[in-house]
Design an enzyme around this catalytic site. Structure first.
Site, PDB file in Angstrom:
ATOM      1  N   TYR A  93      14.016 -13.012 -32.004  1.00 40.78           N
ATOM      2  CA  TYR A  93      14.963 -12.290 -31.152  1.00 40.78           C
ATOM      3  C   TYR A  93      15.769 -11.267 -31.941  1.00 40.78           C
ATOM      4  O   TYR A  93      16.486 -10.454 -31.374  1.00 40.78           O
ATOM      5  CB  TYR A  93      15.913 -13.316 -30.538  1.00 40.78           C
ATOM      6  CG  TYR A  93      16.670 -12.867 -29.320  1.00 40.78           C
ATOM      7  CD1 TYR A  93      16.195 -13.125 -28.046  1.00 40.78           C
ATOM      8  CD2 TYR A  93      17.892 -12.213 -29.453  1.00 40.78           C
ATOM      9  CE1 TYR A  93      16.910 -12.745 -26.936  1.00 40.78           C
ATOM     10  CE2 TYR A  93      18.604 -11.825 -28.334  1.00 40.78           C
ATOM     11  CZ  TYR A  93      18.111 -12.095 -27.086  1.00 40.78           C
ATOM     12  OH  TYR A  93      18.827 -11.718 -25.990  1.00 40.78           O
ATOM     13  N   LYS A 118       7.988 -24.841 -32.249  1.00 36.55           N
ATOM     14  CA  LYS A 118       6.587 -24.630 -31.844  1.00 36.55           C
ATOM     15  C   LYS A 118       5.758 -24.654 -33.139  1.00 36.55           C
ATOM     16  O   LYS A 118       4.937 -23.771 -33.393  1.00 36.55           O
ATOM     17  CB  LYS A 118       6.470 -23.277 -31.105  1.00 36.55           C
ATOM     18  CG  LYS A 118       5.136 -22.994 -30.475  1.00 36.55           C
ATOM     19  CD  LYS A 118       4.870 -23.780 -29.221  1.00 36.55           C
ATOM     20  CE  LYS A 118       3.455 -23.564 -28.730  1.00 36.55           C
ATOM     21  NZ  LYS A 118       3.122 -24.383 -27.558  1.00 36.55           N
ATOM     22  N   ASP A 178       7.500 -25.953 -25.219  1.00 33.85           N
ATOM     23  CA  ASP A 178       6.957 -25.959 -23.852  1.00 33.85           C
ATOM     24  C   ASP A 178       7.173 -27.322 -23.193  1.00 33.85           C
ATOM     25  O   ASP A 178       7.570 -27.416 -22.029  1.00 33.85           O
ATOM     26  CB  ASP A 178       5.480 -25.525 -23.813  1.00 33.85           C
ATOM     27  CG  ASP A 178       4.669 -26.031 -24.993  1.00 33.85           C
ATOM     28  OD1 ASP A 178       5.273 -26.509 -25.971  1.00 33.85           O
ATOM     29  OD2 ASP A 178       3.436 -25.967 -24.950  1.00 33.85           O
ATOM     30  N   ASP A 224      17.590 -18.867 -26.479  1.00 34.44           N
ATOM     31  CA  ASP A 224      17.938 -17.919 -25.423  1.00 34.44           C
ATOM     32  C   ASP A 224      17.371 -18.398 -24.093  1.00 34.44           C
ATOM     33  O   ASP A 224      18.070 -18.450 -23.071  1.00 34.44           O
ATOM     34  CB  ASP A 224      17.356 -16.545 -25.803  1.00 34.44           C
ATOM     35  CG  ASP A 224      17.667 -15.484 -24.778  1.00 34.44           C
ATOM     36  OD1 ASP A 224      18.847 -15.297 -24.476  1.00 34.44           O
ATOM     37  OD2 ASP A 224      16.717 -14.842 -24.267  1.00 34.44           O
TER      38      ASP A 224
END
Ligand SMILES: NC(=O)c1ccc[n+]([C@@H]2O[C@H](COP(=O)([O-])OP(=O)(O)OC[C@H]3O[C@@H](n4cnc5c(N)ncnc54)[C@H](O)[C@@H]3O)[C@@H](O)[C@H]2O)c1
Length: 335
Positions: free
Chosen positions: A125, A174, A207, A231
């Protein structure tokens, strides 16, 4: 004793309305601050020709504590996000986003109490290395995670968990696919977790985290994660407690802290007395806790909670018909 100075940025769109409401509530609770106002965002661009004037930066630095309304970043080339700039400039590495179920909201759950701690300066980000090839066919960006950054944010999360009597910290990652960046973050999170045997450490792939948050948010306590995942997850969490109007956020660094609402400037309802000031009010509650004013913080939180639970004078997004001012007056009356 002289009053404590707080830098206040009214911001754009609904910003001035919800900031005014929040200052009234802080005053009514007897906080006795001296507010120094500063411009940023579209309003600053119109008045001073720049989105983030030096005078504003000086005030943020001088007073160290800032209460900020949402800012509009104009769309188009040449405008980097003001919020990202502020986070980088003052090294506001920890973004603390609590969500709490309040009675009277139209939320799906009534048992959510989660704090997401988002790393605020690194990772996908941060805008590093953004480039589009001359032919417009290829775009690239860089994601950098450092051991120092990961250690700092994970330590922050565990310290906060300890201070607030929380039981569990879940590191969200992840690492199975993004083996280098997310892999380093997870490795450091595990190392930091070992230093806090009094707090349960958990880890979860991002996820799966989304799915589990939606299925049963009560299994989460404190979440610590990298910038982009934080975020997205924190907005998902806001959705669990009734939407963006309910979600505050604190941006905390070593030398400065900025307290705000997670939502934006809501141009669609600006200037119509329709904005729900709750998110910024809860941001102000975070500010009071940061300043060691826990009693005033809980008085304001309780007044907001009870006003929403009573349901008579709440804003449209909460299912009511009240305007920002009427809702604020109901909170003031409770205080
Ligand atoms: N922290 C910030 O300063 C911040 C954060 C996000 C977006 N922004 C900026 O805000 C602008 C508008 O963004 P957007 O429309 O995507 O998101 P937004 O959060 O401003 O609005 C999304 C939706 O939620 C509603 N909403 C938001 N806050 C509300 C409140 N307090 N009470 C009632 N309803 C509320 C809006 O009316 C709108 O329908 C953009 O310029 C964006 O860059 C700023």
């Amino acid at each position: 004793m002289s009053k404590r100075n707080i830098t206040v940025i009214p911001g754009d769109g609904i910003g001035p309305d919800i900031v005014e409401a929040t200052l009234k509530v802080l005053d009514k609770a007897g906080c006795d601050f001296n507010y120094e106002f500063a411009d940023a965002g579209l309003m600053a661009l119109e008045k001073h020709g720049e989105l983030l004037p030096q005078k504003t930066l000086n005030l943020i630095e001088k007073n160290r504590v800032t209460l900020k309304g949402p800012l509009t970043t104009p769309i188009g080339e040449g405008f980097t996000s003001i919020n990202v700039t502020l986070r980088k400039k003052f090294n506001l590495y920890a973004n603390v986003r609590p969500v709490l179920s309040l009675k009277g909201t139209q939320a799906r759950y009534d048992n959510v109490d989660i704090i997401t701690i988002r790393e605020n300066t690194e990772g996908m980000y941060s805008g590093a290395g953004q480039r589009v090839s001359n032919d417009g066919e290829t775009a690239e960006a860089m994601s950098i995670i450092t051991r120092e950054g990961a250690e700092r944010i994970c330590t922050f999360a565990y310290e906060l968990a300890r201070k607030e009597g929380r039981k569990k910290v879940t590191a969200v990652h992840k690492a199975n696919i993004m083996k280098s960046t997310s892999g380093l973050f997870l490795k450091v999170a595990r190392e930091v977790g070992e230093r806090y045997p009094d707090i349960q450490s958990d880890e979860m792939i991002v996820d799966a985290t989304c799915m589990k948050l939606v299925m049963d948010p009560s299994q989460f306590d404190v979440i610590v994660t990298t910038n982009l995942f934080g975020d997205i997850l924190s907005d998902l969490c806001a959705g669990l407690v009734g939407g963006l109007g309910m979600a505050p956020g604190a941006n905390i660094g070593k030398d400065a802290a900025i307290f705000e609402a997670v939502h934006g400037s809501a141009p669609d309802i600006a200037g119509q007395n329709l904005a729900n000031p709750t998110a910024l009010l809860l941001g102000a509650v975070q500010m009071l806790e940061y300043l060691g004013m826990a009693d005033k913080a809980s008085r304001i939180r309780d007044a907001v909670r009870d006003t929403i639970a009573a349901g008579e004078h709440v804003t449209r997004d909460l299912g009511g018909e009240a305007g920002t001012t009427e809702f604020t007056d109901a909170i003031l009356a409770r205080l």
